[in-house]
Design an enzyme around this catalytic site. Structure first.
Site, PDB file in Angstrom:
ATOM      1  N   PHE A 134       0.857  -1.186   0.000  1.00 54.98           N
ATOM      2  CA  PHE A 134       0.000   0.000   0.000  1.00 54.98           C
ATOM      3  C   PHE A 134       0.891   1.234   0.000  1.00 54.98           C
ATOM      4  CE2 PHE A 134      -2.279   3.609   1.633  1.00 54.98           C
ATOM      5  CZ  PHE A 134      -3.443   3.562   0.890  1.00 54.98           C
TER       6      PHE A 134
ATOM      7  N   ASP B 199       9.382   3.168   1.992  1.00 60.14           N
ATOM      8  CA  ASP B 199       8.163   3.908   2.320  1.00 60.14           C
ATOM      9  C   ASP B 199       7.895   3.710   3.810  1.00 60.14           C
ATOM     10  OD1 ASP B 199       5.627   4.832   2.841  1.00 60.14           O
ATOM     11  OD2 ASP B 199       4.698   3.953   1.056  1.00 60.14           O
TER      12      ASP B 199
ATOM     13  N   LYS C 160       2.358  11.186   7.256  1.00 59.87           N
ATOM     14  CA  LYS C 160       1.555  10.929   8.453  1.00 59.87           C
ATOM     15  C   LYS C 160       2.084  11.611   9.720  1.00 59.87           C
ATOM     16  CE  LYS C 160      -1.055   7.120   6.700  1.00 59.87           C
ATOM     17  NZ  LYS C 160      -0.719   5.977   5.871  1.00 59.87           N
TER      18      LYS C 160
END
Ligand code: PLP
Length: 435
Positions: free
Chosen positions: A140, A228, A269
């Site tokens: 994802f 990531d 985030k």
């Protein structure tokens, strides 16, 4: 207005691109969320690990409010007095030469892909338009057209084609598969894009040697290792970055032995503590310098508010030792959950995770509704979490949680599971009765 009225409004006027739990929130403080009726909940999602520093952290809110009353946006057409200091701070914090600031995670992943391809042509010498990037199954990385082009989730991908070419997938966690893919034709591979733990997929933690192995395979073949860490970074897994392995320095160290250095690091985030969309791509000069004026950008990327907020959010991580807290409490959490798994094997399959990024796998098919019902039972008892992929529940509280709060939350989880297990036994007994 009642909760149902708010839910109806979203249902009527908003696109149906999410399926939320039926709770309407209006306030947050630390590890707690409050609904419109004033009920308190433990937040065990933390907005997918964006709120690591806790809701409405006073220091981050102050930075946001002070900066937003002074200067919010200049665009990058001009210099401003926040960007340079932020870039110096961020690159020193994470030990890279340079940063390219963006806003959302998906944008940062797109940025990393562009950097990777450009480096492939201009530095590595890949023939025109033949650059490939290797990704992992069940990944994802966000929701843009290019990113979903290499998703393996039919729901994320279906009917959004034609897809961006240039991506090839290997099974996650399988170093041999990656090595053999890389050795087929390393000369046309620009990068390998990996999540050090697959969060959305259901908190899949690869074996310890996997990430260092991926990095080594990249190094040996002149390929960029792109990490990531949008969900795993900023203390979540009990290290500043997941690529730090078991290093406990919280970013104070100069590359400990367990640290696997990515060539390109993607953050988002919790970089802002969940107050504002802030993402970043970090790399050294040899890679980042392939981007020149006019070749990439974003109107809001690196704006003064984002810079002020992100600096304060990272200061909080250090000052409050959130990394260390995540590591210590993560162990206790998994211990407690393991007891539950042992006690209720008919309901629970296993617990896994690192730091405070953990998942409980429910003994049901991904199509079953046990996990959803458990989340409803948890919400009734004052704890919010959400299933991922049907039968997996991710538990990721803000890293500011205390041991006492964590134990209280574990009691809630224990009670909800006992309740569900009793129902299960009840319905089994019923079946036996009827049978
Ligand atoms: C959330 C996430 C993204 C996408 O971030 P957005 O801000 O939602 O675009 C990318 N990669 C990982 C690993 C994520 O968890």
């Amino acid at each position: 207005m009642t909760s149902q009225q708010y839910i109806d409004l979203e249902d009527r006027h908003g696109a149906h691109n999410y399926h939320p739990l039926p709770v309407v929130l209006s306030e947050g403080r630390g590890v707690y969320l409050y609904d419109v009726g004033g009920r308190q909940y433990f937040d065990f999602l933390s907005a997918y690990s964006a709120v690591n520093q806790g809701h409405c952290h006073p220091r981050i809110v102050r930075a946001l409010s002070e900066q937003s009353s002074r200067l919010t946006l200049t665009s990058r057409a001009f210099y401003n007095d926040r960007l340079g200091p932020y870039e110096k701070y961020l690159t020193e914090y994470f030990h890279f030469d340079k940063v390219l600031p963006m806003n959302t995670g998906a944008e940062a992943v797109e940025t990393a892909i562009k950097i990777c391809r450009k480096w492939g042509y201009e530095v590595k010498g890949i023939p025109h338009d033949r650059a490939r990037i290797i990704v992992c199954g069940q990944n994802f990385h966000g929701r843009t057209t290019t990113i979903i082009s290499f998703s393996s989730d039919p729901n994320a991908k279906g009917n959004f084609g034609p897809y961006t070419p240039g991506f090839e997938s290997v099974p996650y966690g399988d170093l041999d598969a990656l090595r053999s893919k890389v050795s087929e034709d390393p000369a046309t591979i620009a990068g390998v894009l990996v999540e050090p733990i697959q969060g959305e997929a259901g908190v899949f933690v690869p074996e310890d040697g996997y990430i260092p192995g991926v990095a080594a395979a990249c190094r040996e073949n002149n390929i960029l290792f792109v990490a990531d860490e949008i969900q795993t970074g900023v203390g979540r897994t009990g290290a500043l970055l997941r690529v730090c392995g078991d290093c406990t320095c919280a970013g104070h160290c100069e590359r400990q032995p367990t640290y696997t250095r990515p060539d390109v690091l993607i953050l988002g985030k919790a970089l802002s503590g969940g107050t504002y969309p802030v993402s970043a791509v970090l790399a050294d000069d040899a890679v980042m310098n392939v981007i020149r004026p006019g070749q990439h950008g974003s109107t809001f990327g690196g704006n003064p508010v984002a810079c002020a907020v992100a600096m304060e959010a990272l200061e909080v991580v250090r000052d409050e030792k959130l990394t260390q807290n995540a590591r210590r409490l993560g162990r206790l959490f998994r211990e407690r959950m393991q007891e539950l798994v042992d006690r209720h094997p008919e309901t629970l399959r296993l617990v896994r995770g690192k730091g405070l990024l953990n998942a409980l796998v429910i003994n049901d098919s991904p199509e079953g509704d046990t996990a959803w019902n458990l989340c409803l039972a948890l919400a009734e008892r004052g704890l919010l979490a959400k299933p991922t992929h049907g039968n997996i529940i991710r538990f990721a509280p803000p890293l500011v949680i205390s041991e006492a709060e964590l134990m209280e939350a574990c009691d809630i989880i224990q009670e909800a599971i006992a309740h569900l297990a009793a129902d299960h036994v009840g319905s089994e007994a019923e079946k036996v009765d009827r049978g």
